[in-house]
Motif scaffolding. Sequence first.
Motif, PDB file in Angstrom:
ATOM      1  N   LEU A 268      -2.554  53.337 126.065  1.00 19.04           N
ATOM      2  CA  LEU A 268      -1.432  52.401 126.066  1.00 19.04           C
ATOM      3  C   LEU A 268      -0.586  52.083 127.356  1.00 19.04           C
ATOM      4  CD1 LEU A 268       0.367  53.903 122.701  1.00 19.04           C
ATOM      5  CD2 LEU A 268      -0.520  51.455 123.056  1.00 19.04           C
ATOM      6  N   GLU A 269      -0.904  53.177 128.239  1.00 13.76           N
ATOM      7  CA  GLU A 269      -0.228  53.073 129.494  1.00 13.76           C
ATOM      8  C   GLU A 269      -0.977  51.771 130.431  1.00 13.76           C
ATOM      9  OE1 GLU A 269      -0.253  56.883 131.257  1.00 13.76           O
ATOM     10  OE2 GLU A 269       1.027  57.720 129.762  1.00 13.76           O
ATOM     11  N   GLU A 270      -2.324  51.991 130.132  1.00 11.69           N
ATOM     12  CA  GLU A 270      -3.241  50.917 130.873  1.00 11.69           C
ATOM     13  C   GLU A 270      -2.883  49.708 130.388  1.00 11.69           C
ATOM     14  OE1 GLU A 270      -8.116  50.009 131.502  1.00 11.69           O
ATOM     15  OE2 GLU A 270      -7.314  51.812 130.551  1.00 11.69           O
ATOM     16  N   ARG A 271      -2.688  49.571 129.031  1.00 18.11           N
ATOM     17  CA  ARG A 271      -2.450  48.276 128.362  1.00 18.11           C
ATOM     18  C   ARG A 271      -1.202  47.631 129.036  1.00 18.11           C
ATOM     19  NH1 ARG A 271       0.562  46.072 124.378  1.00 18.11           N
ATOM     20  NH2 ARG A 271      -0.146  44.332 123.352  1.00 18.11           N
ATOM     21  N   GLU A 272      -0.092  48.449 128.919  1.00 20.36           N
ATOM     22  CA  GLU A 272       1.130  48.069 129.439  1.00 20.36           C
ATOM     23  C   GLU A 272       0.981  47.625 131.141  1.00 20.36           C
ATOM     24  OE1 GLU A 272       5.027  47.303 129.477  1.00 20.36           O
ATOM     25  OE2 GLU A 272       3.651  47.487 128.071  1.00 20.36           O
ATOM     26  N   SER A 273       0.186  48.442 131.742  1.00 25.42           N
ATOM     27  CA  SER A 273       0.005  47.945 133.232  1.00 25.42           C
ATOM     28  C   SER A 273      -0.571  46.427 133.181  1.00 25.42           C
ATOM     29  CB  SER A 273      -0.791  48.955 133.543  1.00 25.42           C
ATOM     30  OG  SER A 273      -1.141  48.403 135.311  1.00 25.42           O
ATOM     31  N   LYS A 274      -1.633  46.289 132.361  1.00 23.13           N
ATOM     32  CA  LYS A 274      -2.410  44.999 132.500  1.00 23.13           C
ATOM     33  C   LYS A 274      -1.373  43.951 131.743  1.00 23.13           C
ATOM     34  CE  LYS A 274      -6.586  46.692 133.358  1.00 23.13           C
ATOM     35  NZ  LYS A 274      -6.978  46.395 134.586  1.00 23.13           N
ATOM     36  N   ARG A 275      -0.536  44.065 130.703  1.00 22.31           N
ATOM     37  CA  ARG A 275       0.461  43.333 130.192  1.00 22.31           C
ATOM     38  C   ARG A 275       1.330  42.765 131.501  1.00 22.31           C
ATOM     39  NH1 ARG A 275       5.383  42.850 129.547  1.00 22.31           N
ATOM     40  NH2 ARG A 275       5.663  44.842 129.933  1.00 22.31           N
ATOM     41  N   LYS A 276       1.628  43.759 132.276  1.00 20.97           N
ATOM     42  CA  LYS A 276       2.652  43.460 133.217  1.00 20.97           C
ATOM     43  C   LYS A 276       2.271  42.364 134.276  1.00 20.97           C
ATOM     44  CE  LYS A 276       5.550  47.310 132.967  1.00 20.97           C
ATOM     45  NZ  LYS A 276       6.167  48.757 133.677  1.00 20.97           N
ATOM     46  N   ILE A 277       0.967  42.673 134.440  1.00 22.85           N
ATOM     47  CA  ILE A 277       0.071  41.884 135.484  1.00 22.85           C
ATOM     48  C   ILE A 277       0.116  40.299 134.755  1.00 22.85           C
ATOM     49  CG2 ILE A 277      -2.108  41.406 136.787  1.00 22.85           C
ATOM     50  CD1 ILE A 277      -2.038  44.569 137.062  1.00 22.85           C
ATOM     51  N   TYR A 278      -0.181  40.394 133.536  1.00 20.08           N
ATOM     52  CA  TYR A 278      -0.618  39.173 132.849  1.00 20.08           C
ATOM     53  C   TYR A 278       0.801  38.273 132.671  1.00 20.08           C
ATOM     54  CZ  TYR A 278      -0.833  36.265 129.059  1.00 20.08           C
ATOM     55  OH  TYR A 278      -1.115  35.090 127.804  1.00 20.08           O
ATOM     56  N   ASP A 279       1.840  38.807 132.369  1.00 21.15           N
ATOM     57  CA  ASP A 279       3.066  38.205 132.216  1.00 21.15           C
ATOM     58  C   ASP A 279       3.413  37.924 133.892  1.00 21.15           C
ATOM     59  OD1 ASP A 279       3.376  38.768 129.815  1.00 21.15           O
ATOM     60  OD2 ASP A 279       4.987  40.715 130.111  1.00 21.15           O
ATOM     61  N   HIS A 280       3.209  38.420 135.057  1.00 23.95           N
ATOM     62  CA  HIS A 280       3.397  37.929 136.278  1.00 23.95           C
ATOM     63  C   HIS A 280       2.939  36.708 136.483  1.00 23.95           C
ATOM     64  CE1 HIS A 280       3.846  37.994 140.617  1.00 23.95           C
ATOM     65  NE2 HIS A 280       2.717  37.642 140.523  1.00 23.95           N
ATOM     66  N   TYR A 281       1.350  36.687 136.074  1.00 27.13           N
ATOM     67  CA  TYR A 281       0.760  35.566 136.570  1.00 27.13           C
ATOM     68  C   TYR A 281       1.008  34.326 135.570  1.00 27.13           C
ATOM     69  CZ  TYR A 281      -1.747  37.636 140.273  1.00 27.13           C
ATOM     70  OH  TYR A 281      -1.936  38.491 141.592  1.00 27.13           O
ATOM     71  N   GLU A 282       1.411  34.792 134.351  1.00 34.13           N
ATOM     72  CA  GLU A 282       1.896  33.660 133.555  1.00 34.13           C
ATOM     73  C   GLU A 282       3.313  32.957 133.924  1.00 34.13           C
ATOM     74  OE1 GLU A 282       2.124  32.828 128.560  1.00 34.13           O
ATOM     75  OE2 GLU A 282       2.683  34.871 129.281  1.00 34.13           O
ATOM     76  N   LYS A 283       4.101  33.754 134.067  1.00 33.43           N
ATOM     77  CA  LYS A 283       5.397  33.032 134.924  1.00 33.43           C
ATOM     78  C   LYS A 283       5.086  32.362 136.119  1.00 33.43           C
ATOM     79  CE  LYS A 283       8.518  36.727 133.382  1.00 33.43           C
ATOM     80  NZ  LYS A 283       9.241  37.770 133.927  1.00 33.43           N
ATOM     81  N   LYS A 284       4.102  32.857 136.989  1.00 34.91           N
ATOM     82  CA  LYS A 284       3.774  32.104 138.169  1.00 34.91           C
ATOM     83  C   LYS A 284       3.098  31.131 137.892  1.00 34.91           C
ATOM     84  CE  LYS A 284       2.091  33.473 142.811  1.00 34.91           C
ATOM     85  NZ  LYS A 284       1.322  34.514 143.431  1.00 34.91           N
ATOM     86  N   MET A 285       2.249  30.920 136.854  1.00 33.85           N
ATOM     87  CA  MET A 285       1.520  29.550 136.731  1.00 33.85           C
ATOM     88  C   MET A 285       2.636  28.452 136.199  1.00 33.85           C
ATOM     89  SD  MET A 285      -1.558  29.935 137.579  1.00 33.85           S
ATOM     90  CE  MET A 285      -2.160  28.359 136.975  1.00 33.85           C
TER      91      MET A 285
END
Length: 178
Positions: free
Chosen positions: A123-140
């Motif tokens: 779950l911790e790893e998923r949360e970390s991946k989610r934050k990275i994904y959210d970052h790039y989604e906003k950036k795109m």
Amino acid sequence: MPNFWSRGLQFLEEKLGAQVTEDKDFENLLKKIEITEKGLTSLRTILQNFNSYTEKFCSLFIDLKNALNLIYENSPYYLFIEEVVCKQQIVVTYFEDLSRLIIKLNSRTSEWSQIFESARSQLEERESKRKIYDHYEKKMIKIKKSSKDKKYIERNEEKYTKAASEYVEISEKIYNLM
């Protein structure tokens, strides 16, 4: 990977409730798992203390049997007392059988604890991946609104695609575990 400032900004936005990725099914499943884990913790405590509870009960039966035998050994009530003692022995035998089953059940609930621990780390790893994904989604979204260099857009699209696939992969893995 997002830089220090964008990670800091994302942290603040999420604390203020601006999380991009929402998965209601996952959140509901996570709540069920948390409730189950609390119940399991409670059950394990009971199972671990079961023998101490039943030992007192069984010793009560033994003391009662000894007292009855001393009092009624050579009396007309001896046959009745013998029947009581026989029933007490049956109850003690059932408790001993139950105690063995409880020991097996306790060992199996320990296996569940290991599964929950594994799930927590994922779950911790998923949360970390989610934050990275959210970052790039906003950036795109920002990049597509502006007129940036084509190589810059392509590079960020690759990072976005990688972040999305890693997030989906870990999400599927944790769903299966849950």
